[in-house]
Design a protein around this motif. Sequence first.
Motif, short mmCIF file in Angstrom:
data_model
loop_
_atom_site.label_atom_id
_atom_site.label_comp_id
_atom_site.label_asym_id
_atom_site.label_seq_id
_atom_site.Cartn_x
_atom_site.Cartn_y
_atom_site.Cartn_z
N CYS A 186 0.84 -1.27 -0.04
CA CYS A 186 -0.07 -0.05 0.03
C CYS A 186 0.85 1.33 0.22
N SER A 187 2.09 0.89 0.04
CA SER A 187 2.88 2.27 0.36
C SER A 187 2.93 3.28 -1.02
N ALA A 188 2.77 2.56 -2.15
CA ALA A 188 2.73 3.37 -3.51
C ALA A 188 1.41 4.19 -3.24
N LEU A 189 0.43 3.64 -3.20
CA LEU A 189 -0.91 4.38 -2.96
C LEU A 189 -0.79 5.22 -1.92
N TYR A 190 -0.19 5.08 -0.80
CA TYR A 190 0.03 6.17 0.12
C TYR A 190 0.68 7.68 -0.27
N LEU A 191 1.77 7.26 -0.97
CA LEU A 191 2.66 8.14 -1.74
C LEU A 191 1.76 9.01 -2.74
N LEU A 192 0.90 8.12 -3.39
CA LEU A 192 -0.14 9.04 -4.36
C LEU A 192 -0.81 9.86 -3.72
N MET A 193 -1.39 9.45 -2.76
CA MET A 193 -2.53 10.08 -2.03
C MET A 193 -1.53 11.19 -1.51
N GLN A 194 -0.53 11.32 -0.89
CA GLN A 194 0.22 12.48 -0.27
C GLN A 194 0.56 13.38 -1.30
N ASP A 195 0.86 13.01 -2.41
CA ASP A 195 1.24 13.91 -3.50
C ASP A 195 -0.12 14.53 -3.86
N CYS A 196 -1.20 13.97 -4.11
CA CYS A 196 -2.43 14.70 -4.37
C CYS A 196 -2.73 15.70 -3.47
N VAL A 197 -2.64 15.35 -2.15
CA VAL A 197 -3.04 16.42 -1.08
C VAL A 197 -1.93 17.53 -1.13
N VAL A 198 -0.81 17.35 -1.40
CA VAL A 198 0.03 18.61 -1.56
C VAL A 198 -0.23 19.40 -2.97
N ARG A 199 -0.69 18.74 -4.14
CA ARG A 199 -0.63 19.31 -5.32
C ARG A 199 -2.33 20.26 -5.20
N SER A 200 -3.04 19.71 -4.52
CA SER A 200 -4.52 20.04 -4.32
C SER A 200 -4.47 21.33 -3.28
N ASN A 201 -3.43 21.56 -2.38
CA ASN A 201 -3.39 22.66 -1.62
C ASN A 201 -4.14 22.02 -0.40
N ARG A 202 -4.08 20.79 -0.05
CA ARG A 202 -4.72 20.18 1.19
C ARG A 202 -6.39 19.81 0.87
N ASN A 203 -6.61 20.17 -0.42
CA ASN A 203 -8.16 19.81 -0.59
C ASN A 203 -8.35 18.52 -0.59
N TRP A 204 -8.76 17.79 0.56
CA TRP A 204 -8.85 16.38 0.61
C TRP A 204 -10.24 16.06 -0.68
N LYS A 205 -11.20 16.53 -0.57
CA LYS A 205 -11.98 16.35 -1.68
C LYS A 205 -11.80 16.10 -3.03
N GLN A 206 -10.61 16.71 -3.52
CA GLN A 206 -10.08 16.33 -4.73
C GLN A 206 -9.09 14.95 -4.66
N CYS A 207 -8.95 14.53 -3.65
CA CYS A 207 -8.08 13.49 -3.57
C CYS A 207 -9.05 12.23 -3.33
N GLN A 208 -10.31 12.00 -3.33
CA GLN A 208 -11.23 10.97 -2.88
C GLN A 208 -10.79 9.70 -3.55
N LYS A 209 -10.33 9.74 -4.71
CA LYS A 209 -10.06 8.45 -5.53
C LYS A 209 -8.70 7.89 -4.83
N GLU A 210 -7.68 8.65 -4.54
CA GLU A 210 -6.60 8.14 -3.96
C GLU A 210 -6.70 7.51 -2.53
N ILE A 211 -7.52 8.51 -1.67
CA ILE A 211 -7.72 7.99 -0.62
C ILE A 211 -8.64 6.50 -0.57
N GLN A 212 -9.67 6.59 -1.42
CA GLN A 212 -10.27 5.33 -1.52
C GLN A 212 -9.44 4.12 -1.80
N ALA A 213 -8.47 4.20 -2.53
CA ALA A 213 -7.75 2.98 -3.23
C ALA A 213 -6.87 2.74 -1.91
#
Length: 81
Positions: free
Chosen positions: A40-67
């Motif tokens: 799951c580490s790769a998925l965690y890093l993808l989620m973390q990257d999304c959060v950074v790219r979206s300026n901590r907008n968790w709503k934009q990262c739901q796909k990564e969070i769900q995975a």
Amino acid sequence: MNQPPPNQNGEKPFAEVAPQPLHQTDADEDDENVKQLDECSALYLLMQDCVVRSNRNWKQCQKEIQALKECSEKRNKNKGT
């Protein structure tokens, strides 16, 4: 090029002191925690990257969070068997 003289106690001026990495132990601990996620580490890093790219907008990262959630649940289920 003029160098500022040492302080009265013989120490180098602040500007000449080599900077230490900020929170290096925190980063090392994060690396170890991510490694423990195994598959799951790769998925965690993808989620973390999304959060950074979206300026901590968790709503934009739901796909990564769900995975990551699904991977974590599958991992925990497999540990129990």
